[in-house]
Scaffold this motif. Structure first.
Motif, PDB file in Angstrom:
ATOM      1  N   GLY A  65      -4.534  -2.444  -2.148  1.00  0.00           N
ATOM      2  CA  GLY A  65      -4.428  -1.588  -1.103  1.00  0.00           C
ATOM      3  C   GLY A  65      -4.860  -0.133  -1.188  1.00  0.00           C
ATOM      4  N   PHE A 125     -14.713   2.592  13.090  1.00  0.00           N
ATOM      5  CA  PHE A 125     -15.940   2.816  13.585  1.00  0.00           C
ATOM      6  C   PHE A 125     -16.218   2.361  15.143  1.00  0.00           C
ATOM      7  N   GLN A 134      -5.596  -3.877   6.139  1.00  0.00           N
ATOM      8  CA  GLN A 134      -6.745  -3.405   5.328  1.00  0.00           C
ATOM      9  C   GLN A 134      -7.917  -3.673   5.993  1.00  0.00           C
ATOM     10  N   LEU A 135      -7.954  -5.095   6.214  1.00  0.00           N
ATOM     11  CA  LEU A 135      -9.327  -5.716   6.566  1.00  0.00           C
ATOM     12  C   LEU A 135      -9.802  -5.211   7.862  1.00  0.00           C
ATOM     13  N   LEU A 147      -8.704   0.282  -2.062  1.00  0.00           N
ATOM     14  CA  LEU A 147      -9.588   0.421  -1.043  1.00  0.00           C
ATOM     15  C   LEU A 147      -9.727   1.687  -0.400  1.00  0.00           C
ATOM     16  N   MET A 148      -8.359   2.153  -0.218  1.00  0.00           N
ATOM     17  CA  MET A 148      -8.369   3.623   0.605  1.00  0.00           C
ATOM     18  C   MET A 148      -9.237   4.523  -0.533  1.00  0.00           C
ATOM     19  N   PRO A 204      -4.663  -9.121   6.778  1.00  0.00           N
ATOM     20  CA  PRO A 204      -4.106  -7.816   6.399  1.00  0.00           C
ATOM     21  C   PRO A 204      -4.740  -6.796   7.148  1.00  0.00           C
ATOM     22  N   ALA A 243     -11.125  -5.634   0.916  1.00  0.00           N
ATOM     23  CA  ALA A 243     -10.225  -6.169   2.091  1.00  0.00           C
ATOM     24  C   ALA A 243     -10.547  -7.713   2.277  1.00  0.00           C
ATOM     25  N   PHE A 287       0.659  -1.293  -0.141  1.00  0.00           N
ATOM     26  CA  PHE A 287       0.064   0.073  -0.043  1.00  0.00           C
ATOM     27  C   PHE A 287       0.777   1.182   0.006  1.00  0.00           C
ATOM     28  N   ALA A 292     -12.920   3.537  -0.050  1.00  0.00           N
ATOM     29  CA  ALA A 292     -13.503   3.927   1.213  1.00  0.00           C
ATOM     30  C   ALA A 292     -13.659   5.363   1.445  1.00  0.00           C
ATOM     31  N   PHE A 293     -12.645   6.159   1.227  1.00  0.00           N
ATOM     32  CA  PHE A 293     -12.605   7.653   2.045  1.00  0.00           C
ATOM     33  C   PHE A 293     -12.837   8.428   0.808  1.00  0.00           C
ATOM     34  N   LEU A 343     -18.156   2.099   1.647  1.00  0.00           N
ATOM     35  CA  LEU A 343     -17.488   1.559   2.555  1.00  0.00           C
ATOM     36  C   LEU A 343     -17.928   0.039   2.633  1.00  0.00           C
ATOM     37  N   PHE A 374       0.432   3.754   8.036  1.00  0.00           N
ATOM     38  CA  PHE A 374      -1.036   3.533   7.618  1.00  0.00           C
ATOM     39  C   PHE A 374      -2.204   3.730   8.499  1.00  0.00           C
ATOM     40  N   ILE A 420      -4.857   6.873   9.313  1.00  0.00           N
ATOM     41  CA  ILE A 420      -6.380   6.458   9.606  1.00  0.00           C
ATOM     42  C   ILE A 420      -6.920   6.943  10.888  1.00  0.00           C
ATOM     43  N   LEU A 440     -11.174  -0.521   8.685  1.00  0.00           N
ATOM     44  CA  LEU A 440     -12.462   0.160   8.612  1.00  0.00           C
ATOM     45  C   LEU A 440     -13.272  -0.120   9.635  1.00  0.00           C
TER      46      LEU A 440
END
Lengths: 739, 274
Positions: free
Chosen positions: A697, B120, B112-113, A700-701, B110, A717, A678, A704-705, A710, B204, B208, B116
Motif C-alpha cells: 500500500g 483523474f 488502493q485500486l 503504491l503511494m 482494495p 494495486a 497502509f 504514484a505520487f 502511475l 487515505f 488524496i 488513482l
C-alpha cells in the motif's frame, strides 16, 4: 416525498462546490516549513502584495498531488521530483530573468549569487532553480564547555577521534546525532570521501562512474563514519529526530553535533541564553592539516517556478524581490541564516562568526547540493546509511552494494525498456499460488433468492435501485475497471501515456527488490497479526463468558479502540516515543534495556505493530466471539459437566463448534485487511518509509505520487486485488457454512 | 482461577484506558513538563494546548468539515444503501445476478485500486478537492457494506406487510418510505453509526482527494491530525498534538457512551444471524 428529499440532498451538496477559486488572482507560493518558520517569506509576500504564501512540513506530499491535479502553485521549494518535472517542461527556465536586471536595478540578477550556487539545476544553457538559503555543513560545538575543559577544536579526523575519546572519558557523550533521519550522516561520509579520494573522484562518484564506489577510499570513508558512530554517538541517538538530538546538544548533554548551517535559525527558540555556539569544519581524514576548512561542503535551498502555473512571471518577481540585496539582509539578520546572495552573509551574528570565517577562507566548495545526482541513488543511499550506522553490514559490503546499485542504474538509463530478470523463481511462485488458490476456491456464486419476488415497474426502479447503482458504478466500479486497463500503460501523469502491455508487472515481479520486500512485509503482517488478534480475543471472550452487566461493560470498553481509526496509530506513535511514557514505565519496572529504546526504527517497526494491533483491533473480534458464545446451548455444558469433562475439553467439544464459523470469518477479515494495510506504516514512518519497511500500500503511494510512475502504481494495486481475491476464494472454500 | 480471570481482565482494561488517559492528562500539561517527566502527575494545568489546536491548527474549521462530510456521506450511504437493499430483497431486478455480483466484488476491491483512476475522474468532473467529490466516493464505497447488512433486515420483515400496503394503495416506493424504512430502523441505525464513525476517522481517501491548496480550508480532522504530528516534530512540542487527539476522540467517546449498547447488540445480532 422521496424525490423531493433526494433533490434537496443534491441541492445542499451543490453548496460544497462554491468554495474553490477564492485566490484566483494572487500569486501562490507554497513553501516547506521547517523549524525556522516562514516569517521572512511571509513578510516579503505582504510587502509585495497579492501573494498568497503558505507552507507546512508536509507541503511536498500535497504539492505532488496538486501537480498531478494540473494546478501547480507559481513558486515552491518543496521536495519534488524536479529532474522529471524539468524534463517534462514543467519548470520555468529563469535564464532570461537572470540575465536581466536585479530588483534594485544595479546589475544583472545573476551576479547577485555566490559563485557556483546557480549550477545545481543548470542544463544546456538554462537555469531552472534559484538558490536562496546557503547551506554549509559544519561541526557545532559547545564553546564554553570546550574553554572550561581545555579542549581544542580539531583539524584532522584523528585529532577529532582523540578529542571524542577525551570527552567520552570525562563522562559526556561526544556527539549528538539526528539518527531517525539517516540523511544527517551524509555530510560525514561525503566529507571523508572527498578528502580521501580527491575532488576528481568525488565528482565521478556523483556521476556514477564505474569503480567509483567499490574502492579503498570509499571503504575507508565508510569505516571512519561507522567507527565514529559506534564509539562516540550519544547512546540512544539513533532513535532521535533532528529536533530531539539538537535539543540534547543545546542542553549540554552532548558536546558536539554535525549539522547544516540552518541549525541556528531552526533552533533559535531552544538555545539557552548562556549557550556559546561555536563551529569548526568537519575534519579531513588525511594527514595534511591544511586541507580541512579550505574546501567547504555546501548546498543551497532552491526555489522553483512552475511554468504551467497561472502567472509564472509574477512568481519570478517574488523571487527577485526576496533575493534583492537590501531585502535579504533582513533574513540573514532575523534568522541568522547564511544565504546564497553575495555580500549578505556579513550580517550573520557572532554566534555564527566561525562559520562565516570558514566560508570566507574556503578556496573551493563541493557537495551533492551543487551537482546533479541520479534520483535512483537517493533511496539506495538512505538504506546504505541506515545499515552503516546500525552496523548491519561491513563497509566493504556496503561499498559493493553501492557499486552494484550504480551499475544497475547505468544499465537502466542505457536501456530503459529492458527488465532485469532478478526474481523469476519468486515471480512464478507468487503467480502460481495465486492461480492455484483462485482455481481451488472458485465456485459458482449462489445468491439469496426471495420466494415471491415481484418485478418492479420502470418508474419505481428508477427511483429505488437506479440512484444507488449509478453512484456505486460511477465512483467505484468504473474506476476499478479503469485501473485494470491503466496497469498496462506507462504514464507519469504529465505527458501522454504509452501502452506497454505487461511491462509494469514484469518490472515489479522480476526486477524490483523493493516490491518483494514490501510483499514480504505484507506476508509478515498477514501471518502474525490476524493469528495474534484472534487468539487474544478468543481468550478474553472465554474469560468474559457470563453475559452480565460487568462483562458487557468491559466488552464495550475493549471495543472502543476499534472506533478510533488513525487516532489509535497516532496515540501509539506517542507512546512509542524513545523518551516517551512506555519506555519510562518499562525502565521504572526495572527493564533498563528499554531506556531510549527505538520502537519505531526500521528494525523494530513491524514487531511494534503487534501491541498496537492487539490494542486497536481485538475488540471487534472479541464482541463477535462473545456473541457466538451466547449461542452455545447451556444444556450442552451441563451434559459435558455430567460426563466429567474438564474446562479445556468443554471448550473444544462444546463451544468450539459454535465459535468456529465466526472466529474463522473474523480471522480472514483480518488477513485481508493486513493485505490492504497502509495507514499504520505510512503514519508511523512519518510518511516516508524506507525501502525496507514498505508494504504494498505505501509502495503504491510512493510510486504514484513521489516517483510519478502511475502505471506501475496501478499494477501494484492490481496485484493487491489478486491477493485479496485469492484469499477470498480460499475463505469461501474452506468455510462453506459462512457466506 | 476466578481471581486470575479478574486480574487478567483488569490488566486488559487498564491497558486500553491508560494510553487514552495519558494523552488526556498530557494535553492538559505544558509541553515542557511532559518532556521532563512523561509519566508524572500534572503539577501545572493549562488549556493553552487546546487554544493552539483551535487557533493555530484550525481544528474548529476541520471539525466543521468533518461533520459536514460525515453527516452527508452517512445519510446518502444509508438512504441509497437501504433503497438498494430493499429493492434487491423484495423485488426481481433486471440482471439481478450481475447486480449482486457487482456488489459482492465491492466488498473485496482494495481502495488502493480505485484511488488513482478516481483521482483523474474527479479531476475531469471538476470534483477533485471538493467535499462533494469526497462525499460521493465515500457513499459509493459504503453502499456494498450497507446493502450486505441491510438486505437481511428487509428480508426478514413479513411479506404480508407489503401486501397490506399495496392494498391500501401504496406504490413500492411509498411502501419502502412509509413502512419498511421505519421498521428497519434498528438495522439502519447500526449501519449508520458504523458508517459515520469510519468516515469520521477516514484518512487515505481524504488525503488524496483533498490535498490541493484550494482544499486547505476543506480538510477533515484526520488530515489535520496527521499534519500536526509533523509540525509537532519540527517544533519538538507535542502539546498541540495531544490536544488535537483529545478533540478528535471526544465526539466518538461521547457518541459511544450514549449508544454503545445499541451498537454492540446490533453487531452481535448481525454476527450470529450472519
Amino acid at each position: 416525498m422521496l424525490t423531493r428529499l433526494v433533490l434537496c440532498l443534491f441541492l445542499c451538496l451543490g453548496l460544497g462546490l462554491g468554495v474553490p477559486g477564492a485566490y484566483a488572482q494572487d500569486v501562490e507560493v507554497a513553501l516547506f516549513e521547517g523549524g525556522e518558520g516562514l516569517t521572512y517569506f511571509r513578510q516579503c509576500a505582504l510587502e509585495l502584495g497579492q501573494v498568497n504564501l503558505y507552507g507546512d512540513p508536509r507541503i511536498s506530499e500535497k504539492l505532488r498531488i496538486r501537480i498531478l491535479e494540473g494546478k501547480p502553485p507559481e513558486v515552491s521549494n518543496a521536495n519534488l521530483p524536479y529532474e522529471q518535472l524539468i524534463a517534462k517542461g514543467h519548470i520555468l527556465d529563469l535564464q532570461p530573468w537572470l540575465n536581466g536586471p536585479n530588483w534594485e536595478g544595479t546589475g544583472p540578477w545573476r551576479d547577485d549569487f555566490l559563485p557556483g550556487s546557480l549550477e545545481r539545476y543548470a542544463q544546456n544553457g538554462k537555469t531552472y532553480a534559484l538558490p536562496v538559503q546557503y547551506v554549509v555543513q559544519a561541526v557545532y560545538y559547545n564553546q564554553r564547555l570546550f574553554r572550561e575543559r581545555g579542549w581544542e577544536t580539531p583539524h584532522t579526523w584523528s585529532q577529532w577521534t582523540r578529542l571524542c575519546q577525551q570527552i567520552q572519558d570525562s563522562g559526556l557523550p561526544p556527539l549528538a546525532f539526528q539518527g531517525r533521519y539517516t540523511y544527517y550522516a551524509s555530510p560525514l561520509i561525503q566529507h571523508a570521501y572527498y578528502h580521501l579520494a580527491g575532488p576528481q573522484a568525488y565528482r565521478e562518484q556523483l556521476q556514477l562512474k564505474p569503480g567509483s564506489f567499490d574502492n579503498p577510499a570509499m571503504i575507508e570513508a565508510l569505516t571512519l563514519v561507522q567507527q565514529l558512530a559506534k564509539k562516540y554517538f550519544q547512546p540512544g541517538s539513533l532513535g532521535m529526530s533532528h529536533s530531539e538530538a539538537q535539543v540534547e546538544f543545546l542542553q549540554g548533554r552532548a558536546a558536539m553535533l554535525v549539522c547544516g548551517s540552518w541549525f541556528k535559525s531552526e533552533m533559535r527558540d531552544k538555545i539557552p541564553p548562556d549557550f556559546e555556539l561555536g563551529q569548526f569544519a568537519i575534519p579531513a581524514p588525511t594527514s595534511s592539516p591544511t586541507r580541512a576548512g579550505k574546501a567547504v561542503q555546501v548546498g543551497a535551498g532552491y526555489f522553483f517556478v512552475f511554468s504551467h502555473s497561472a502567472q509564472p512571471a509574477r512568481g519570478v518577481d517574488y523571487l527577485r524581490f526576496i533575493t534583492s540585496r537590501n531585502k535579504i539582509r533582513q533574513l540573514v539578520q532575523a534568522q541568522d541564516l547564511p544565504v546564497a546572495v553575495v555580500g549578505a552573509n556579513r550580517y550573520l551574528s557572532k554566534d555564527l562568526a566561525q562559520l562565516a570565517r570558514m566560508l570566507e577562507q574556503a578556496t573551493t566548495s563541493f557537495g551533492e547540493g551543487m551537482t546533479s545526482t541520479d534520483p535512483g541513488m537517493v533511496q539506495v543511499w538512505s538504506d546504505i546509511r541506515f545499515d552503516l550506522l546500525h552496523e548491519r553490514a561491513t563497509p566493504a559490503q556496503l561499498a559493493q552494494r553501492l557499486e552494484s546499485a550504480a551499475q544497475r542504474l547505468r544499465q537502466q538509463s542505457a536501456n530503459p525498456g529492458a527488465i532485469a530478470w532478478l526474481f523469476p523463481g519468486r515471480a512464478m511462485l507468487l503467480l502460481g499460488s495465486l492461480l492455484a488458490l483462485l482455481l481451488w476456491g472458485a465456485r459458482k456464486p449462489q445468491y439469496q433468492r426471495g420466494q415471491a419476488l415481484r418485478t418492479l415497474t420502470q418508474s419505481d426502479l428508477l427511483l429505488l435501485a437506479a440512484p444507488p447503482l449509478l453512484v456505486y458504478s460511477l465512483f467505484f466500479l468504473v474506476p476499478s475497471l479503469l485501473a485494470l486497463l491503466a496497469a498496462g500503460f506507462q504514464w507519469d501523469g504529465l505527458g501522454p501515456a504509452t501502452w506497454v502491455g505487461f511491462h509494469n508487472f514484469g518490472q515489479l515481479l522480476l526486477a524490483s527488490p523493493t516490491f518483494w520486500q514490501a510483499l514480504a512485509n505484507n506476508l509478515f503482517l498477514m501471518a502474525c497479526i490476524p493469528a495474534a488478534v484472534t487468539l487474544w480475543s478468543l481468550f478474553f471472550a472465554v474469560l468474559l463468558q457470563p453475559n452480565q452487566a460487568p462483562q458487557r461493560a468491559l466488552r464495550a470498553l475493549f471495543f472502543f479502540p476499534h472506533l478510533m481509526g488513525i487516532g489509535s496509530i497516532l496515540v501509539w506513535q506517542q507512546l512509542y516515543h524513545p523518551q516517551g511514557p512506555l519506555n519510562q514505565w518499562l525502565t521504572s519496572l526495572g527493564f533498563s534495556g528499554f531506556a531510549n529504546f527505538t520502537w519505531l526504527s526500521q528494525d523494530h517497526l513491524y514487531p511494534s505493530l503487534l501491541p498496537l494491533a492487539l490494542w486497536s483491533a481485538s475488540g471487534f473480534q472479541l464482541v463477535l466471539t462473545c456473541a457466538a458464545l451466547t449461542q452455545v446451548p447451556q444444556e450442552l455444558y451441563e451434559a459435558a459437566h455430567l460426563e466429567g469433562a474438564n474446562g479445556w475439553q468443554k471448550f473444544w467439544a462444546v463451544s468450539w463448534p459454535y465459535l468456529k464459523p465466526t472466529v474463522w470469518a473474523g480471522y480472514f477479515l483480518l488477513v485481508i485487511s493486513a493485505v490492504k494495510s497502509f495507514e499504520s506504516i505510512w503514519l508511523l514512518t512519518n510518511q516516508e518509509p524506507t525501502s525496507q519497511v514498505h508494504v504494498l500500500g505505501t509502495l503504491l503511494m510512493q510510486t504514484a505520487f513521489a516517483e510519478l510512475r502511475l502505471g506501475e502504481a496501478t499494477a501494484i494495486a492490481v496485484i493487491l486485488l489478486g491477493l485479496v481475491l485469492a484469499l477470498q476464494a480460499a475463505l469461501g472454500r474452506s468455510s462453506p457454512e459462512q457466506m | 482461577v476466578r481471581w486470575l480471570t479478574r486480574g487478567l481482565l483488569l490488566g486488559y482494561a487498564l491497558a486500553v484506558v491508560a494510553p487514552l488517559m495519558w494523552i488526556l492528562l498530557s494535553s492538559l500539561r505544558p509541553s515542557a513538563d511532559v518532556v521532563a517527566d512523561p509519566l508524572g502527575w500534572p503539577q501545572r494545568w493549562t488549556l493553552s494546548n487546546f487554544e493552539d489546536a483551535f487557533v493555530q491548527a484550525r481544528f474548529a474549521r476541520y471539525f466543521v468539515n468533518s461533520l459536514y462530510v460525515t453527516v452527508w456521506s452517512t445519510l446518502l450511504t444509508v438512504l441509497l444503501g437501504s433503497a438498494l437493499a430493499y429493492s434487491t430483497a423484495r423485488f426481481r431486478l433486471p440482471a439481478s445476478g450481475l447486480t449482486q455480483a457487482a456488489l459482492a466484488i465491492g466488498l473485496i476491491i482494495p481502495l488502493q485500486l480505485v484511488v488513482l483512476p478516481l483521482f483523474f475522474m474527479l479531476k475531469w468532473m471538476g470534483l477533485l478537492g471538493t467535499h462533494t467529490g469526497l462525499i460521493l466516493v465515500y457513499t459509493a464505497s459504503g453502499i456494498p457494506y450497507a446493502v450486505l447488512l441491510l438486505r437481511g433486515f428487509f428480508w426478514r420483515l413479513p411479506q404480508e406487510l407489503y401486501e397490506a400496503a399495496v392494498l391500501d394503495g401504496c406504490s413500492p416506493v411509498q411502501a419502502f418510505w412509509k413502512i419498511f424504512l421505519p421498521l428497519a430502523r434498528p438495522g439502519i441505525t447500526t449501519v449508520a453509526l458504523f458508517t459515520a464513525l469510519s468516515i469520521y476517522n477516514e484518512y487515505f481517501l481524504a488525503f488524496i482527494f483533498l490535498s490541493g491548496q484550494e482544499s486547505e480550508s476543506l480538510r477533515t480532522l484526520p488530515l489535520g491530525l496527521a499534519d500536526l504530528t509533523m509540525v509537532s516534530q519540527y517544533h519538538a512540542d507535542f502539546g498541540q498534538l495531544y490536544a488535537g487527539l483529545v478533540l478528535v476522540m471526544l465526539p466518538s467517546v461521547m457518541l459511544y457512551l450514549l449508544i454503545h449498547r445499541y451498537l454492540l447488540e446490533g453487531l452481535s445480532e448481525g454476527a450470529v444471524k450472519g
